[in-house]
Design an enzyme around this catalytic site. Sequence first.
Site, PDB file in Angstrom:
ATOM      1  N   ASP A  89       0.907  -1.304  -0.269  1.00 47.99           N
ATOM      2  CA  ASP A  89       0.494   0.077   0.538  1.00 47.99           C
ATOM      3  C   ASP A  89       0.930   1.458  -0.136  1.00 47.99           C
ATOM      4  O   ASP A  89       2.220   1.169   0.165  1.00 47.99           O
ATOM      5  CB  ASP A  89      -1.194  -0.146   1.410  1.00 47.99           C
ATOM      6  CG  ASP A  89      -2.259   0.742   1.071  1.00 47.99           C
ATOM      7  OD1 ASP A  89      -1.781   1.922   0.099  1.00 47.99           O
ATOM      8  OD2 ASP A  89      -3.446   0.815   2.206  1.00 47.99           O
ATOM      9  N   GLU A 111      -7.994   0.203   4.770  1.00 47.94           N
ATOM     10  CA  GLU A 111      -6.573  -0.669   4.415  1.00 47.94           C
ATOM     11  C   GLU A 111      -5.197  -0.900   5.720  1.00 47.94           C
ATOM     12  O   GLU A 111      -5.041  -1.676   5.769  1.00 47.94           O
ATOM     13  CB  GLU A 111      -6.033   0.772   4.729  1.00 47.94           C
ATOM     14  CG  GLU A 111      -6.558   1.510   2.828  1.00 47.94           C
ATOM     15  CD  GLU A 111      -5.683   2.916   2.658  1.00 47.94           C
ATOM     16  OE1 GLU A 111      -5.759   3.303   1.405  1.00 47.94           O
ATOM     17  OE2 GLU A 111      -5.753   3.517   3.423  1.00 47.94           O
ATOM     18  N   LYS A 129       7.544  11.169   0.761  1.00 47.96           N
ATOM     19  CA  LYS A 129       6.624  11.169   2.095  1.00 47.96           C
ATOM     20  C   LYS A 129       7.832  10.737   2.823  1.00 47.96           C
ATOM     21  O   LYS A 129       7.269  10.699   4.413  1.00 47.96           O
ATOM     22  CB  LYS A 129       5.867  10.203   1.309  1.00 47.96           C
ATOM     23  CG  LYS A 129       4.885   9.647   0.076  1.00 47.96           C
ATOM     24  CD  LYS A 129       4.041  10.699   0.124  1.00 47.96           C
ATOM     25  CE  LYS A 129       3.362  10.531  -0.992  1.00 47.96           C
ATOM     26  NZ  LYS A 129       2.662   9.616  -1.459  1.00 47.96           N
TER      27      LYS A 129
END
Length: 262
Positions: A89, A111, A129
Amino acid sequence: MSGELSPIDKAKFVAAKRAVDFVEDGMRVGLGTGSTAAWMVRCLGELVREEGLKIKGVPTSTRTAQLARDCGIQVISLDEAKWLDLTIDGADEFDGDLNLIKGGGGALLQEKIVATASDQMIVIADVGKEVERLGAFPLPIEVIPFGWQTTKTLVEEMLISLDVLGRDVTLRMNGDRPFITDEGNHILDLHLNRIGNARQMAMVLNQVPGVVENGLFIDICDIVVVGYGDGRVEVRDINQGTVEKDRLDFTESDNLFSDLME
Ligand code: 5RP
């Protein structure tokens, strides 16, 4: 087609491409949601169609379920799978301990359930990120629609006692209506700027009546595959304490890009 990819899309693609190396024949694989996860679903689909890879995918949203089917991946529910070998993910932020903020795409509940039901969670992300401390990205929490304004007030009151740099809470909108998750809930975005103690925040938030789940993933992710715009990838394994470096070629997978618009 690959020449048109932005550096950030290249970074997402190489992270996704490297991560599917972890998928083996016969695995039950959790399929994440978001633009980076969509690259991963495409890459997996290519392996299924062209190399005969046999997997069952458990999607984390209706969007991902549709994409997975379109790519030729067999889709099953989590209840059918019961337990997963691996989930791949994306994330909105990750720190040095591989704790995450997720839910930018509004799919944090499925998730988190899917990732927690997996032997291993691999996060794929562009290097942008990575953060020293979580919280610059607004922390999403999923709340039930009933009494959501009261829930928001309770969350705001709770934040007063926590180590954060901002305390604004906003209802996520979809145009002029509240955003609705796959479970029919709303999302509150917590603009905290910096979360002093993410573990404490994750536990305390879930004590507020009306909060279904929060987007902090603490001690869930095992490996992060970090992509760079020039094709470099790093595989950081928190359990092994290892970092593997690699570089991927874009040209080999041009056919994956032609209709991926997210
Ligand atoms: C969806 C998510 C996504 O993984 C996260 O928002 C990252 O998305 P993207 O890969 O598009 O940047 O948590 O709920």
